[in-house]
Design a protein around this motif. Structure first.
Motif, mmCIF file in Angstrom:
data_model
loop_
_atom_site.group_PDB
_atom_site.id
_atom_site.type_symbol
_atom_site.label_atom_id
_atom_site.label_comp_id
_atom_site.label_asym_id
_atom_site.label_seq_id
_atom_site.Cartn_x
_atom_site.Cartn_y
_atom_site.Cartn_z
ATOM 1 N N UNK A 128 41.382 80.951 51.870
ATOM 2 C CA UNK A 128 41.417 79.867 52.563
ATOM 3 C C UNK A 128 40.466 78.552 51.726
ATOM 4 N N UNK A 129 38.887 78.699 51.099
ATOM 5 C CA UNK A 129 38.122 77.913 50.559
ATOM 6 C C UNK A 129 38.745 77.805 49.315
ATOM 7 N N UNK A 130 39.284 78.692 48.118
ATOM 8 C CA UNK A 130 39.800 79.303 47.238
ATOM 9 C C UNK A 130 41.066 78.715 47.117
ATOM 10 N N UNK A 131 42.441 78.257 48.160
ATOM 11 C CA UNK A 131 43.214 78.334 47.963
ATOM 12 C C UNK A 131 43.475 76.601 48.172
ATOM 13 N N UNK A 163 47.604 92.839 52.369
ATOM 14 C CA UNK A 163 48.167 92.259 51.387
ATOM 15 C C UNK A 163 46.767 91.710 51.012
ATOM 16 N N UNK A 164 46.531 90.491 51.383
ATOM 17 C CA UNK A 164 44.807 90.282 51.214
ATOM 18 C C UNK A 164 43.643 91.076 50.593
ATOM 19 N N UNK A 214 49.537 85.219 42.504
ATOM 20 C CA UNK A 214 49.863 83.755 43.315
ATOM 21 C C UNK A 214 50.787 84.102 44.778
ATOM 22 N N UNK A 215 51.729 84.201 44.383
ATOM 23 C CA UNK A 215 52.759 84.683 45.834
ATOM 24 C C UNK A 215 52.622 85.160 46.510
ATOM 25 N N UNK A 216 51.951 86.589 46.199
ATOM 26 C CA UNK A 216 51.215 87.375 47.195
ATOM 27 C C UNK A 216 50.578 86.621 47.768
ATOM 28 N N UNK A 217 49.376 86.034 48.082
ATOM 29 C CA UNK A 217 48.689 85.435 48.270
ATOM 30 C C UNK A 217 48.847 84.527 49.079
ATOM 31 N N UNK A 218 49.759 83.955 48.614
ATOM 32 C CA UNK A 218 51.130 82.778 49.083
ATOM 33 C C UNK A 218 51.396 83.663 50.428
#
Length: 641
Positions: free
Chosen positions: A542-545, A516-517, A568-572
């Motif tokens: 993770x750093x950007x999040x 996904x990422x 954003x939801x998919x990144x989450x």
């Protein structure tokens, strides 16, 4: 006594995660359909559709073959109200009662692979039998014969009984929906019997329900024998067993003959000094696989094709691929090369030619056939045939015109063809394919090598999971397994698998999260340290999040067509899937639900795992690298320091 349940108590209900809009034309068509089903199923089975696309609704109803029309309609009337109450706005649903079932969907019903439902509240109340081994043997005999009877009966229904020691009788019932053919009915009941033995074979009663077939047994009479001629299979050795004994004797004789022939062949080969492992004959391998894939040999040694998985002669495959010419090569990896081919009937296929001298290739060949020959799902690549001649081991798949996912997401030119909607559908397709493997298929299957090169794309860019050579079957209640030999691809392995050899459904969830990422960023996880951003792709996101800059992680090519909240939801979701602790990662059913509904709240992710020291030993790799190949199928064996 026909039942301990009343019509008010369904055995089970299943509702889809996708929804229709309230007060929509679909809802109106659905209510009309359910009302029509309840009033028109007087002959025990009824199927119909109401409306036009995209608001068309398909439905079918089945009543147990031993009940009359009045009982049938009363049961269905109750079922239609319950399915609407329990599956509010669901686009697909099915409800099972003891005496009837109703199913509806926005799509036409297909004959899919058996996936049974375990009626837990019913099955768990029954006591265990005193002699389970003998009981299962007699139960199998009864239900197998009933399945044969039902699949050849126009009503697709059969009941019967068999005497069991200590003056007990096993009563059995099997039934299929009448919109499938005899072979599909028998296949469905065979799958149901496997689940029945697994869940309830040592109990005094059991029931398995499915979209296309149901199967039940009990030590007390539960069906109305007067409406059907009950099949009786006594355990005594009198003349009533004559037919069964003839079949048994014939089977045993054939088996003994096969063993003698096989032993003679092995004796001859040993005299010639053949190696046992590397030079297994076509005959020996076929006999080894005969059970799972229903293949056989004639007395002359010729292949007998199975309708489930046809065997194709080497000459036909060579002609289809133009002699395995380089111009037809689609890809190459550690286990062999994949070629495009066209069969005599005009069907385009992909032919995997496994390494001729590879023991791993032989193991993958067996694994692919045993695991996926009977698996059919929209998001799984279909195995359509195979070939074995001499040292040649060939697997034939449906052709995926757009090749593999990595050809798009990691290629600067082909990635221009992607938009966010396509990427989102690909993510959803992979998740549904994994959900089928983990929870919805009859077998719980762990893929163990999920990566973009093993996700293929058809002409409509529908994602299909492929390459099950590393996959493993889990038992019904099994949660994890351990292996000393870790096989897979670095960058997609869950940390507990890479370092400790522990794998589970959560191992596949981790791999899914990485994919996904990668889809969102357009960057590979492995080798990401070369970009200068961070040591791994997971560390970078993770750093950007943490800094609230997650949109910097998204490939600029997707920004124009994307829905920012959806991205954003998919990144989450991706971050939740790659958590270090397997217990914290969501299941694939959770993932599908999270992707399908933006209203479901997401938990806060924790920091993904950091890479650890490792030694990488290539299990097998191609001797030459083809520059035209866009993906690397090399399989690695990893061992912790």
């Amino acid at each position: 006594m026909l039942s301990i349940f009343t019509d008010a108590n369904p055995l089970d209900i299943a509702c889809s995660n996708t929804s229709y809009a309230p007060n929509s034309p679909f809802e109106s068509n659905l209510k009309l359909l359910l009302e029509s089903i309840a009033t028109n199923t007087s002959q025990g089975f009824y199927n119909l559709s109401i409306g036009d696309d995209p608001n068309r609704v398909f439905g079918r109803a089945l009543c147990r073959g031993d009940v009359n029309g009045t009982v049938c309609q009363n049961c269905l009337e109750n079922a239609r109200h319950e399915i609407l109450k329990n599956c509010k706005t669901a686009e697909e649903a099915i409800i099972w009662y003891e005496l009837c079932q109703i199913q509806y969907s926005y799509r036409k019903f297909l004959v899919m692979v058996y996936a049974g439902q375990y009626a837990e509240k019913w099955n768990n109340q029954w006591k265990s039998v005193s002699n389970p081994a003998r009981f299962i043997e007699v139960l199998t005999y009864l239900m197998t014969n009933l399945s044969i009877e039902a699949s050849s009966d126009p009503a697709m229904f059969a009941v019967g009984e068999v005497k069991f020691p200590k003056r007990k009788t096993i009563y059995g019932l099997v039934q299929c929906t009448r919109d499938i053919n005899s072979r599909d009915c028998n296949d469905c009941l065979t799958g149901a019997l496997g689940d029945l033995k697994a869940c309830c074979g040592a109990r005094e009663a059991g029931i398995i329900v499915n979209e296309n077939c149901n199967l039940r047994f009990q030590l007390s009479l539960f069906y109305n024998a007067s409406t059907r001629i009950a099949l009786t299979y006594p355990t005594s050795t009198d003349g009533k067993w004559k037919t069964g004994m003839v079949v048994a004797v014939a089977f045993i004789s054939t088996f003994v003959l096969v063993v003698l022939i096989g032993s003679y062949v092995v004796h001859l080969r040993r005299k010639k000094g053949a190696k046992n492992d590397e030079k297994r004959s076509q005959r020996g391998l076929l006999h080894e696989l005969a059970g799972p894939i229903s293949v056989s040999l004639t007395q002359e040694g010729d292949l007998v094709s199975s309708e489930e998985l046809p065997f194709v002669h080497l000459a036909v495959i060579k002609a289809a691929t133009d002699g395995f010419s380089d111009s037809n090569k689609l890809g190459q990896g550690g286990f062999g090369t994949v070629y495009k081919g066209v069969l005599p009937n005009g069907k385009e296929v992909a032919v995997k030619r496994l390494s001729r001298k590879s023991w791993q290739g032989l193991e993958e060949f067996k694994n692919e056939i045993i695991l996926i020959a009977k698996l059919q799902h929209r998001n799984l690549v279909r195995l359509v045939g195979c070939g074995i001649e001499g040292e040649e081991k060939l697997l034939i798949y449906e052709l995926m015109p757009n090749r593999s996912l990595d050809c798009f997401i990691f290629d600067s030119e082909r990635r221009l063809q992607l938009n966010w909607n396509t990427c989102y559908n690909i993510i959803g397709g992979i998740s549904k394919g994994l959900l089928y493997l983990h929870e919805d298929s009859r077998l719980k299957i762990i893929h163990r090598d999920l990566k973009p090169s093993n996700v293929l794309l058809d002409k409509d860019m529908v994602a299909k999971i492929s390459d099950f050579g590393m996959a493993r079957i889990f038992c019904e209640n099994q949660k994890t397994a351990n292996t000393r030999r870790v096989v897979g691809t670095y960058g997609y392995m869950a940390p507990e698998y890479a370092m400790e050899g522990l794998f589970s459904v959560k191992s596949d969830v981790f791999s899914f999260g990485v994919i996904v990422l990668e889809i969102i960023s357009g960057k590979r996880n492995s080798g990401f340290y070369l970009t200068g951003h961070a040591q791994t792709l997971l560390a970078y996101v993770w750093q950007l999040w943490k800094e609230g800059k997650e949109m910097e992680f998204v490939d600029p090519l997707l920004m124009k067509s994307s829905s920012i909240p959806q991205v954003v939801r998919c990144i989450h979701i991706g971050l939740l899937c790659v958590q270090e602790d397997p217990a914290v990662r969501p299941t694939m059913s959770n993932v599908v639900a999270l992707l399908g509904s933006e209203s479901i709240a997401l938990s806060e992710p924790r920091q993904p795992p950091f890479p650890v020291g490792r030694t990488i030993v290539l299990a097998e790799q191609p001797s030459t690298k083809d520059p035209s190949v866009c993906h690397d199928l090399t399989v690695s064996t990893l061992s912790p320091r």
